[in-house]
Scaffold this motif. Structure first.
Motif, short mmCIF file in Angstrom:
data_model
loop_
_atom_site.label_atom_id
_atom_site.label_comp_id
_atom_site.label_asym_id
_atom_site.label_seq_id
_atom_site.Cartn_x
_atom_site.Cartn_y
_atom_site.Cartn_z
N ASN A 1 0.81 -1.21 0.00
CA ASN A 1 0.00 0.00 0.00
C ASN A 1 0.85 1.27 0.00
O ASN A 1 0.31 2.37 -0.12
CB ASN A 1 -0.91 0.02 1.23
N PHE A 2 2.18 1.13 0.15
CA PHE A 2 3.03 2.29 0.34
C PHE A 2 4.05 2.44 -0.78
O PHE A 2 4.51 1.46 -1.37
CB PHE A 2 3.75 2.21 1.69
N THR B 1 2.47 10.11 4.46
CA THR B 1 2.31 8.67 4.70
C THR B 1 2.80 7.79 3.56
O THR B 1 3.18 6.65 3.79
CB THR B 1 0.83 8.34 4.95
N ASP C 1 0.85 6.57 1.42
CA ASP C 1 -0.23 5.60 1.25
C ASP C 1 -0.92 5.83 -0.09
O ASP C 1 -1.38 6.94 -0.38
CB ASP C 1 -1.23 5.75 2.39
#
Length: 718
Positions: free
Chosen positions: A186-187, A223, A225
């Motif tokens: 997800n990153f 983040t 993300d």
């Protein structure tokens, strides 16, 4: 000005009134222990306001609740949950005009708090409208322990972090530290982003444009993300080349390690009081710990599982084994990219990756072309190997050849060592799937579109969950809207190995008798009768005319869905949406924003979908959602129960179908003002003895067999 403050100091959790001045904010100085044994100091951020008026309350004395990760201070009793959730309580005073006391929410909060204080497990069925997230979050905060909150989906993770947690920090616990943890894919990986920018390996103008947008985003995001990238498709191939998955991570050897989004996420988790994960990440971590491969999550002392009815399926995936043709293709692709970026793409090495592709395609092409999931037991695997030994050995040798070439390099960059380890792990998985004979596994393969998947799934995960989860931690909370069958928890407890736990089936918050009508058509043929599909189509058409569309039609298989869609589509004028023709999120948005829309759907739309209001006024289910008995995993679990002298139909197949039906019907009523019709087109619920179990397990809907009652019901207003 007097304010309500939830004081968190070590294991002290109490509410009190203070004056809002810069000098008297409650200080927190707790020293948690990280996974490496080092202490991480946590300090309050003085700029966070505390806004919640309440009267002063002296906390009760005497609780001794020292917790892993905390330094005990003066022990005081946790606040009484009645003072928080009860009539005129702190929540009501914080949310003037926006909160009403819910008896079930208070009962749940008391059950969860008792589990944390007395250190036992608890399982709670909390229907829609209970407000269960606050009912477990506040007791978790007050426990003085580091608690993991595991949800079924990433969307629920986001709801907790973006809605519920900020509310608690604003009104009760400004010092609360919370971390969200997701899977590494997800990153963004900064190192990969920099590497690709230096190499001409982008495909087409669209991908180049997306890459430029990601570069700009990478300069701003805190983040990393991918959920922040609203322009990026769910199946973006570009993202798979720049994400931070472990397979290609070089860890502390990476030049971007200190700026890494994964490093930052893990550090936030080490400092957090609450860690929000999803079931997939939680069980991935538990499986790693079982195999002594380290861990993903920092140390914690208690867990709350929201949507706990999904635990068995997710745990089965992570304690099983699987390979697919995609894994081999991805390995070869990642090896090529790594060699190109490292300027090591010699003809010899490139031939090795090409050989993996060729051997993989030759091997997986020999599996039958028909789509579906099929058993692959010992005698079938042995026969397969006898017939296709050359292609099997050729694939294994292609992997081994790549590993040997990498090992022979004078310089061994960490990126290639990672590729080599992946190759070795895939070889081990392949050998297990074809050559192992462990009795607690069911072996199967599946062809799905262009993918071929080989898997070994545990027949019974209760033993591993009992040993690795419920016996390792003293406070586990399980909650969902669908955990009981005929008002009892036996099924879920047996499937999960939950031997010792308190239970609570909470009273409903909705007036089911007035808000929902269950329609069971009179005289419809048995679902196994050839006349059923046409009769079902006729009923669906009549129901849609009455409801003016605004319906979900839910099916247990794609074939049934497609058949009924074809039979209905030419007979109604409402906009019809078909599962599989667009991403799930796109279909859901179209349904919400299209007047009179009707969605024909299967599997993933049975749960986790929220459409409050009149836009969804009817849910039609074609048949009782029994799992396909020929499915290898279902068949193996049925056989195991039968061999143990138990009634598999009553103990496994019926309860599983009951919970699925409750999930499907649960899409309809989402608020106290919702109103609608549920229709089940399966006459077995009335004719067969087990039908009584389904009816006893459903809420107390009004029931009818007359379409005229359906029409009157939808014309009425609350």
């Amino acid at each position: 000005m007097s304010l309500c403050v939830l004081s968190l100091a070590g294991n002290d959790c109490s509410f009190k009134t203070v004056e809002q001045t810069e000098s008297n904010f409650v200080k927190r100085d707790t020293v948690p222990v990280g996974t490496d044994g080092s202490a991480v100091r946590r300090q309050k951020r003085p700029s966070e306001p505390q806004i919640a008026q309440a009267n002063a309350k002296d906390p009760m004395q005497g609780r001794d609740d020292s917790a892993p990760g905390g330094v005990a201070t003066d022990k005081k009793a946790a606040p009484n949950m009645h003072d928080v959730f009860g009539p005129g309580g702190l929540l009501e005073r914080c949310m003037i005009g926006g909160y009403e006391h819910r008896r079930a929410q208070l009962l749940m909060a008391e059950l969860v708090q008792d589990a944390f204080e007395s250190r036992h497990h608890v399982v709670v069925e909390a229907g829609t409208g209970t407000g269960k997230t606050l009912a477990y979050l506040l007791p978790a905060i007050c426990s003085g322990r580091r608690v993991v909150i595991s949800t079924a989906t990433k969307s629920l993770q986001e709801q907790l972090y973006q809605k519920d947690i900020p509310f608690l920090q604003k009104h009760f616990a400004p010092e609360l530290k919370v971390a969200v943890m997701k899977g590494r894919a997800n990153f963004l990986c900064r190192a990969k982003l920099h590497q690709i920018a230096e190499q001409p390996i982008l495909k087409g103008m669209e991908e180049m444009d997306e890459f430029r947008q990601i570069q700009e985003w990478a300069k701003l995001t805190e983040t990393g993300d991918r959920t922040e990238l609203t322009f990026l498709a769910d199946d973006s191939e570009l993202w798979t080349r720049i994400d931070a998955r472990r397979d290609s991570c070089t860890g502390q050897k990476c030049a971007d390690f200190k700026q890494c989004f994964i490093t930052a996420m893990q550090q936030r988790a080490k400092e957090a009081d609450l860690i929000i994960v999803n079931h997939h990440l939680f069980f991935a971590d538990l499986a790693l710990k079982q195999d002594d491969f380290g861990s993903i999550l920092p140390e914690y002392s208690a867990v709350v599982f929201d949507e706990a009815h999904e635990m068995e399926d997710v745990a089965s995936d992570y304690f099983g084994r699987q390979v697919s043709n995609y894994r081999f293709e991805e390995l070869a692709r990642d090896a090529d990219i790594a060699m190109r970026l490292l300027h090591l793409g010699t003809p010899v090495l490139l031939r090795r990756t090409q050989r993996i592709r060729e051997r993989s395609r030759a091997f997986f092409d020999v599996f039958p072309a028909r789509d579906g999931r099929f058993p692959f037991e010992r005698n079938e695997r042995e026969a397969f190997l006898e017939q296709h030994r050359e292609s099997y050995d050729g694939l294994a040798n292609a992997l081994k050849g790549l590993e040997t070439e990498f090992a022979a390099l004078a310089q061994k960059p960490e990126e290639l060592l990672r590729i080599s380890r992946r190759s070795f792990e895939i070889r081990q998985e392949l050998a297990f799937l074809f050559e192992s004979h462990e009795r607690n596994f069911v072996y199967w393969y599946e062809r799905r579109n262009k993918g071929v998947f080989l898997a070994a799934t545990p027949i019974d995960v209760s033993q591993v969950l009992r040993a690795r989860l419920f016996e390792q931690f003293d406070s586990i909370v399980l909650t969902s809207a669908t955990l009981t069958v005929a008002g009892r928890f036996e099924y879920i407890r047996q499937r999960l190995g939950l031997d010792h736990a308190k239970e609570g089936a909470l009273p409903p918050e909705f007036d089911w008798g007035n808000q929902a009508l269950l329609y069971l058509p009179r005289g419809i043929p048995d679902v196994r009768n050839p006349a059923f599909p046409q009769a079902a189509a006729d009923e669906i058409v009549k129901l849609l005319e009455i409801s003016q569309g605004r319906a979900f039609c839910l099916f247990t298989s794609y074939s049934q869905m497609n058949d009924l869609f074809e039979r209905v589509s030419g007979r109604v004028s409402f906009p019809l949406l078909l599962h599989g023709t667009a991403p799930r999120s796109v279909l859901l948005e179209r349904f919400k924003n299209t007047e009179g829309a009707v969605l024909f759907a299967t599997s993933s739309f049975w749960q986790g979908v929220d459409v409050p209001g009149e836009q969804l006024s009817c849910v039609i289910v074609d048949r009782l959602p029994f799992a396909v008995p020929s499915d290898p995993v279902v068949a193996a679990r049925v056989k195991a129960l039968q061999e143990d002298g138990r009634n598999a139909f009553a103990e496994f197949q019926v309860p599983q179908a009951v919970l699925s039906l409750k999930q499907g019907f649960g899409r309809l009523i989402r608020t106290k003002t919702d109103r609608g019709v549920l229709a089940l087109l399966d006459s077995r619920i009335q004719r067969m003895a087990y039908g009584k179990i389904f009816l006893e397990s459903l809420p107390a809907y009004a029931i009818t067999q007359e379409l005229s009652d359906v029409a009157r019901f939808l014309e009425e207003r609350l």
